[in-house]
Design an enzyme around this catalytic site. Structure first.
Site, PDB file in Angstrom:
ATOM      1  N   MET A  72       1.043  -0.729  -0.081  1.00  0.00           N
ATOM      2  CA  MET A  72       0.438   0.017  -0.367  1.00  0.00           C
ATOM      3  C   MET A  72       1.361   1.236   0.413  1.00  0.00           C
ATOM      4  SD  MET A  72      -3.108  -1.292   2.801  1.00  0.00           S
ATOM      5  CE  MET A  72      -2.133  -1.502   3.663  1.00  0.00           C
ATOM      6  N   GLN A 107       7.260  -5.411  -3.796  1.00  0.00           N
ATOM      7  CA  GLN A 107       7.291  -4.638  -5.371  1.00  0.00           C
ATOM      8  C   GLN A 107       7.459  -3.818  -6.216  1.00  0.00           C
ATOM      9  OE1 GLN A 107       3.459  -3.029  -6.043  1.00  0.00           O
ATOM     10  NE2 GLN A 107       2.236  -5.051  -5.932  1.00  0.00           N
ATOM     11  N   CYS A 143      -2.162  -1.460 -10.198  1.00  0.00           N
ATOM     12  CA  CYS A 143      -2.457  -0.072  -9.817  1.00  0.00           C
ATOM     13  C   CYS A 143      -3.252   0.988 -10.761  1.00  0.00           C
ATOM     14  CB  CYS A 143      -1.134   0.769  -9.000  1.00  0.00           C
ATOM     15  SG  CYS A 143      -1.095   2.256  -8.867  1.00  0.00           S
ATOM     16  N   LYS A 157       1.053  -9.120  -9.431  1.00  0.00           N
ATOM     17  CA  LYS A 157      -0.248  -8.615  -8.709  1.00  0.00           C
ATOM     18  C   LYS A 157      -1.390  -8.127  -9.819  1.00  0.00           C
ATOM     19  CE  LYS A 157      -2.663  -6.515  -4.960  1.00  0.00           C
ATOM     20  NZ  LYS A 157      -3.897  -5.766  -5.559  1.00  0.00           N
ATOM     21  N   HIS A 160      -6.375  -9.268  -7.411  1.00  0.00           N
ATOM     22  CA  HIS A 160      -7.783  -8.195  -7.141  1.00  0.00           C
ATOM     23  C   HIS A 160      -8.389  -7.944  -7.255  1.00  0.00           C
ATOM     24  CE1 HIS A 160      -8.211  -3.552  -5.462  1.00  0.00           C
ATOM     25  NE2 HIS A 160      -9.685  -4.638  -5.900  1.00  0.00           N
ATOM     26  N   GLY A 208      -8.715  -8.038  -1.976  1.00  0.00           N
ATOM     27  CA  GLY A 208     -10.331  -7.513  -2.008  1.00  0.00           C
ATOM     28  C   GLY A 208     -11.223  -7.647  -1.657  1.00  0.00           C
ATOM     29  N   ARG A 213      -6.646  -3.062   3.640  1.00  0.00           N
ATOM     30  CA  ARG A 213      -6.818  -1.764   4.731  1.00  0.00           C
ATOM     31  C   ARG A 213      -7.193  -1.809   6.105  1.00  0.00           C
ATOM     32  NH1 ARG A 213      -5.248   0.186  -0.362  1.00  0.00           N
ATOM     33  NH2 ARG A 213      -4.755   2.081  -0.406  1.00  0.00           N
TER      34      ARG A 213
END
Length: 334
Positions: A15, A67, A97, A136, A168, A209, A231
């Site tokens: 993140m 990453q 992203c 990812k 995701h 996700g 998160r």
């Protein structure tokens, strides 16, 4: 009941601006087995910037993955080698992203439209390092809902030597949504991730996700090889303290408490200040959710985030944060 698997992939998501080395050290105090990820580091930052600032890590962080954001195979190979040299256990390529800034750099989710380019980058990294290279990505881009798109992406990239895909389970809308909106507005479609596992049983398929509880993760682990949590793990970090026993079959750590974790972080703050001149505030910002849901959590959080406390040593800040309100007021005013 989830079968306990030593190879299970349970991780905290990369993140941006959050999962720096201080955050990862904090999370390691809560789970011994969860895999931790750096923020996305661009190849440009490593080729032209301060490598130590981006790649420094603590031995306690393992297992930990770097990453990368980039699309040029030679650059990715060079940066993967740097990651291996600095001690990372895995190199992960960001193909998820959706931000416009990342798109301008020709990487992130927009790379899903160029699976052969991703495969070339993965092949270059696999040839350059002896640690796993993972990807990812999203289930699609923009409003396309064709499962064949993500199936063909995974098929092409896997042939280059990638055997772990962290998916995701939302599309990335490349225009019209902010990165935050891209985490909420495109619908979650877990069934597409499950379908990938059925079509590629030889690959490790990890879901990302919308997962917020141990029970939800457990349901996914019945069908998949792991889960990456973002998160919710950051804002409610005490959740990580369940993971070792819930997912890896380890005995519950009866010694670990929120207080013992805070004490470990105080020692880390003092060491970081001596060794690198790091101010404790840069570390404490990641701990704000530690007492989430407990009486007094709001005041504890306010003390640790109060800019007027910055001149005090961290042990004094901790004492104020835990003191009864009446006795803490004079020190707070000072």
């Amino acid at each position: 009941m989830v079968e306990k698997n030593q190879a299970l992939h349970i991780s905290v998501a990369p993140m941006l601006d959050w999962t720096d080395r201080h955050c990862r050290y904090f999370h390691r105090q809560l789970s011994q087995r969860a895999r931790l990820y750096t923020e996305m580091v661009t190849t440009g930052a490593l080729l032209h910037g301060d490598v130590a600032r981006h790649l420094r890590l603590d031995e306690a962080e393992h297992p930990v993955a770097l990453q990368l954001g980039g699309s040029e195979p030679a650059d990715l190979a060079h940066c993967a080698r740097l990651g291996e040299q600095w001690g990372y256990d895995e190199i992960n390529l960001n193909c998820g992203c959706p931000s416009e800034r990342v798109q301008r750099g020709a990487f992130g989710a927009c790379l899903m439209a160029e699976p052969q380019l991703v495969a070339d980058g993965v092949k270059a990294m696999v040839d350059a390092v002896g640690i796993p290279v993972t990807v990812k990505h999203r289930i699609g881009i923009d409003r396309g809902e064709d499962y064949g798109f993500v199936r063909d992406f995974v098929g092409t990239v896997s042939e280059a030597g990638c055997s772990t895909f962290i998916v995701h389970a939302r599309n990335a809308w490349l225009k019209g949504l902010s990165p935050k909106e891209n985490r909420d507005i495109p619908p979650l479609r877990y069934e597409l991730v499950h379908r990938l596992k059925r079509d590629f049983p030889q690959l490790a398929i990890v879901i990302n996700g919308g997962l917020k509880t141990t029970a939800q993760v457990g349901e996914q682990l019945e069908l998949l090889d792991g889960a990456m949590l973002g998160r919710e793990a950051y804002h409610n970090p005490w959740w990580l303290a369940e993971w070792d026993s819930a997912f890896f079959g380890m005995p519950t750590d009866s010694v670990r408490t929120r207080e013992s974790v805070e004490e470990a972080m105080l020692r880390y703050m003092e060491r970081e200040a001596r060794t690198h001149g790091t101010h404790w505030h840069a570390i404490a910002r990641h701990m704000m959710g530690l007492r989430h849901g407990l009486p007094g959590a709001r005041r504890w959080r306010q003390v640790w985030s109060d800019h007027r406390m910055k001149a005090l040593p961290p042990a004094e800040v901790a004492a104020i944060a835990h003191a009864p309100v009446s006795s803490a007021e004079p020190a707070h005013a000072a």
